[in-house]
Design an enzyme around this catalytic site. Structure first.
Site, PDB file in Angstrom:
ATOM      1  N   ARG A   1      70.958 -53.047  51.159  1.00 55.41           N
ATOM      2  CA  ARG A   1      70.916 -51.704  50.574  1.00 55.41           C
ATOM      3  C   ARG A   1      71.585 -51.702  49.199  1.00 55.41           C
ATOM      4  O   ARG A   1      71.108 -51.047  48.266  1.00 55.41           O
ATOM      5  CB  ARG A   1      71.604 -50.700  51.510  1.00 55.41           C
ATOM      6  CG  ARG A   1      71.483 -49.268  51.015  1.00 55.41           C
ATOM      7  CD  ARG A   1      71.940 -48.272  52.051  1.00 55.41           C
ATOM      8  NE  ARG A   1      73.369 -48.350  52.305  1.00 55.41           N
ATOM      9  CZ  ARG A   1      73.986 -47.738  53.308  1.00 55.41           C
ATOM     10  NH1 ARG A   1      73.300 -47.016  54.177  1.00 55.41           N
ATOM     11  NH2 ARG A   1      75.281 -47.856  53.474  1.00 55.41           N
TER      12      ARG A   1
ATOM     13  N   ARG B   1      72.936 -50.264  27.586  1.00 60.62           N
ATOM     14  CA  ARG B   1      72.943 -51.558  26.879  1.00 60.62           C
ATOM     15  C   ARG B   1      74.295 -51.838  26.226  1.00 60.62           C
ATOM     16  O   ARG B   1      74.627 -52.982  25.935  1.00 60.62           O
ATOM     17  CB  ARG B   1      71.847 -51.587  25.802  1.00 60.62           C
ATOM     18  CG  ARG B   1      70.440 -51.564  26.380  1.00 60.62           C
ATOM     19  CD  ARG B   1      69.413 -51.416  25.289  1.00 60.62           C
ATOM     20  NE  ARG B   1      69.703 -50.222  24.471  1.00 60.62           N
ATOM     21  CZ  ARG B   1      68.990 -49.842  23.427  1.00 60.62           C
ATOM     22  NH1 ARG B   1      67.939 -50.542  23.026  1.00 60.62           N
ATOM     23  NH2 ARG B   1      69.315 -48.757  22.753  1.00 60.62           N
TER      24      ARG B   1
ATOM     25  N   LYS C   1      72.705 -45.151  47.074  1.00 52.46           N
ATOM     26  CA  LYS C   1      74.097 -44.811  47.412  1.00 52.46           C
ATOM     27  C   LYS C   1      74.914 -44.842  46.129  1.00 52.46           C
ATOM     28  O   LYS C   1      75.617 -45.810  45.841  1.00 52.46           O
ATOM     29  CB  LYS C   1      74.640 -45.769  48.466  1.00 52.46           C
ATOM     30  CG  LYS C   1      75.771 -45.169  49.273  1.00 52.46           C
ATOM     31  CD  LYS C   1      76.024 -45.917  50.561  1.00 52.46           C
ATOM     32  CE  LYS C   1      77.240 -45.370  51.274  1.00 52.46           C
ATOM     33  NZ  LYS C   1      76.988 -44.136  52.016  1.00 52.46           N
TER      34      LYS C   1
ATOM     35  N   GLU D   1      70.327 -34.260  55.643  1.00 53.70           N
ATOM     36  CA  GLU D   1      71.444 -35.013  56.217  1.00 53.70           C
ATOM     37  C   GLU D   1      72.710 -34.204  56.016  1.00 53.70           C
ATOM     38  O   GLU D   1      72.653 -33.079  55.517  1.00 53.70           O
ATOM     39  CB  GLU D   1      71.552 -36.390  55.544  1.00 53.70           C
ATOM     40  CG  GLU D   1      71.805 -36.310  54.041  1.00 53.70           C
ATOM     41  CD  GLU D   1      71.977 -37.681  53.397  1.00 53.70           C
ATOM     42  OE1 GLU D   1      72.265 -38.655  54.114  1.00 53.70           O
ATOM     43  OE2 GLU D   1      71.835 -37.763  52.167  1.00 53.70           O
TER      44      GLU D   1
HETATM   45  C1  LIG Z   1      76.646 -43.635  53.323  1.00 52.99           C
HETATM   46  C2  LIG Z   1      75.974 -42.344  53.631  1.00 52.99           C
HETATM   47  C3  LIG Z   1      75.430 -42.054  54.894  1.00 52.99           C
HETATM   48  C4  LIG Z   1      75.611 -42.928  56.113  1.00 52.99           C
HETATM   49  O1  LIG Z   1      75.213 -44.249  55.932  1.00 52.99           O
HETATM   50  P1  LIG Z   1      75.865 -45.432  56.795  1.00 52.99           P
HETATM   51  O2  LIG Z   1      75.257 -46.659  56.217  1.00 52.99           O
HETATM   52  O3  LIG Z   1      75.496 -45.202  58.204  1.00 52.99           O
HETATM   53  O4  LIG Z   1      77.339 -45.341  56.583  1.00 52.99           O
HETATM   54  C5  LIG Z   1      74.728 -40.870  55.029  1.00 52.99           C
HETATM   55  N1  LIG Z   1      74.593 -40.006  54.012  1.00 52.99           N
HETATM   56  C6  LIG Z   1      75.128 -40.242  52.802  1.00 52.99           C
HETATM   57  C7  LIG Z   1      74.936 -39.242  51.728  1.00 52.99           C
HETATM   58  C8  LIG Z   1      75.827 -41.413  52.570  1.00 52.99           C
HETATM   59  O5  LIG Z   1      76.354 -41.645  51.363  1.00 52.99           O
END
Ligand SMILES: *Cc1c(COP(=O)(O)O)cnc(C)c1O
Length: 299
Positions: free
Chosen positions: A50, A103, A150, A183
């Site tokens: 990831r 850059r 992320k 989420e």
């Molecule tokens: C990191 C994260 C998660 C959960 O991901 P895991 O890999 O299970 O820790 C869910 N939502 C957001 C916004 C995140 O940053």
């Protein structure tokens, strides 16, 4: 505590990066939150994959090959003598000037790794469950910097969490632009209804959690239930038998009150509790992680 920055280890008070780092100036960078259980780093390969995908998505060249980053993580945990740990891996754009131009960050990305003890919800929360609200803040759209990265741009999540705190809740749900559940501020979300288990698909705008994917595997292998990925409104959560959240920090935890509605019996439900147990058993098992210490023998 020893902290890794760009190939060297520093004491906590000396672990510093430049004020010209674009990670600081612009939130320009990515991160991973990773756990170690019983001397093994949980699903490290998934986290590194990831990380590489996030880096690619934001045109960031990782400062080291992934194998070397893996070694640095193992070394950091080792040096701190931890068996159970929370590991924060951050890669920023690096030192540039005050402009946006990536850059100008000529020296390349900054990589740092902190390995600390874990801070969890108190154990009682795994029995009694969390109180959750719906945030007024919307999830980033798929046409923006995708929620799948992320990224260090965490302001929406932080403000959503602040709304939860102000409401006396522990977590906040983010709806997407179409009003579907995406989420929570740092966790993915599932609900159970009449024996079926549902979670939003990636197209709802989610960070695809490592924990989410593991829980989906466990539902199939241990419960014999294939999780259904589909879009749903928060109304479906209000009428659910059980709702639970997943994330590296929280693992699996029930949500028992959402926007003032009691979910199910108002405490962690039977299936959620079973999943919590399966998850913990798996997380502590030999196949779930990369061993940190030579002495760790496969069970
Ligand atoms: C990191 C994260 C998660 C959960 O991901 P895991 O890999 O299970 O820790 C869910 N939502 C957001 C916004 C995140 O940053």
């Amino acid at each position: 505590m020893k902290i890794y920055i760009d190939g060297k280890f520093y004491d906590k008070d000396d672990a510093k990066i430049s004020v010209f780092d674009h990670g600081v100036l612009y939130g320009d960078g990515i991160f991973e939150g990773i756990r170690a259980y019983n001397g093994r780093i949980f699903r490290l390969d998934d986290h590194l994959k990831r990380l590489a995908e996030s880096a690619n998505a934001i045109l960031l060249k990782l400062p080291l090959p992934v194998k070397e980053i893996e070694k640095a993580i193992l070394e950091t945990v080792q040096l701190n003598g931890l068996r159970d740990a929370y590991i924060r891996l951050v890669v920023t754009r690096g030192v540039g000037d005050l402009g946006l131009d990536m850059r100008k960050c000529k020296a390349g990305a900054t990589l740092f790794i902190i390995a600390d003890r874990i801070e969890l919800y108190p154990e009682e929360f795994y029995e009694k469950g969390l109180t959750v609200i719906t945030s007024t803040i919307r999830q980033k759209g798929l046409d923006q910097v995708t929620p799948g990265v992320k990224s260090l741009n965490y302001l929406a999540n932080i403000l959503a969490r602040a709304e939860a705190t102000a409401a006396g809740a522990q977590e906040a749900i983010l709806l997407n632009a179409t009003g579907h559940v995406s989420e929570c501020s740092g966790d993915n979300i599932f609900y159970i209804k009449d024996g079926k288990i549902f979670t939003p698909p990636t197209s709802a705008g989610i960070l695809v959690g490592v924990t989410r994917n593991v829980v989906m595997e466990l539902c199939e292998k241990k419960l014999g239930v294939k999780v259904i990925e589909r879009n749903f409104p928060r109304y479906d959560l209000y009428g659910a038998d059980e709702v639970f959240l997943t994330g590296t920090g929280a693992e699996v935890i029930a949500a028992v009150k959402i926007d003032g509605r009691i979910i199910g019996k108002g405490a962690a439900g039977a299936t959620t509790k079973t999943l919590i147990k399966h998850f913990r058993d798996y997380a502590n098992s030999a196949e779930a992680g990369t061993p940190v210490y030579e002495a760790v023998k496969a069970k």
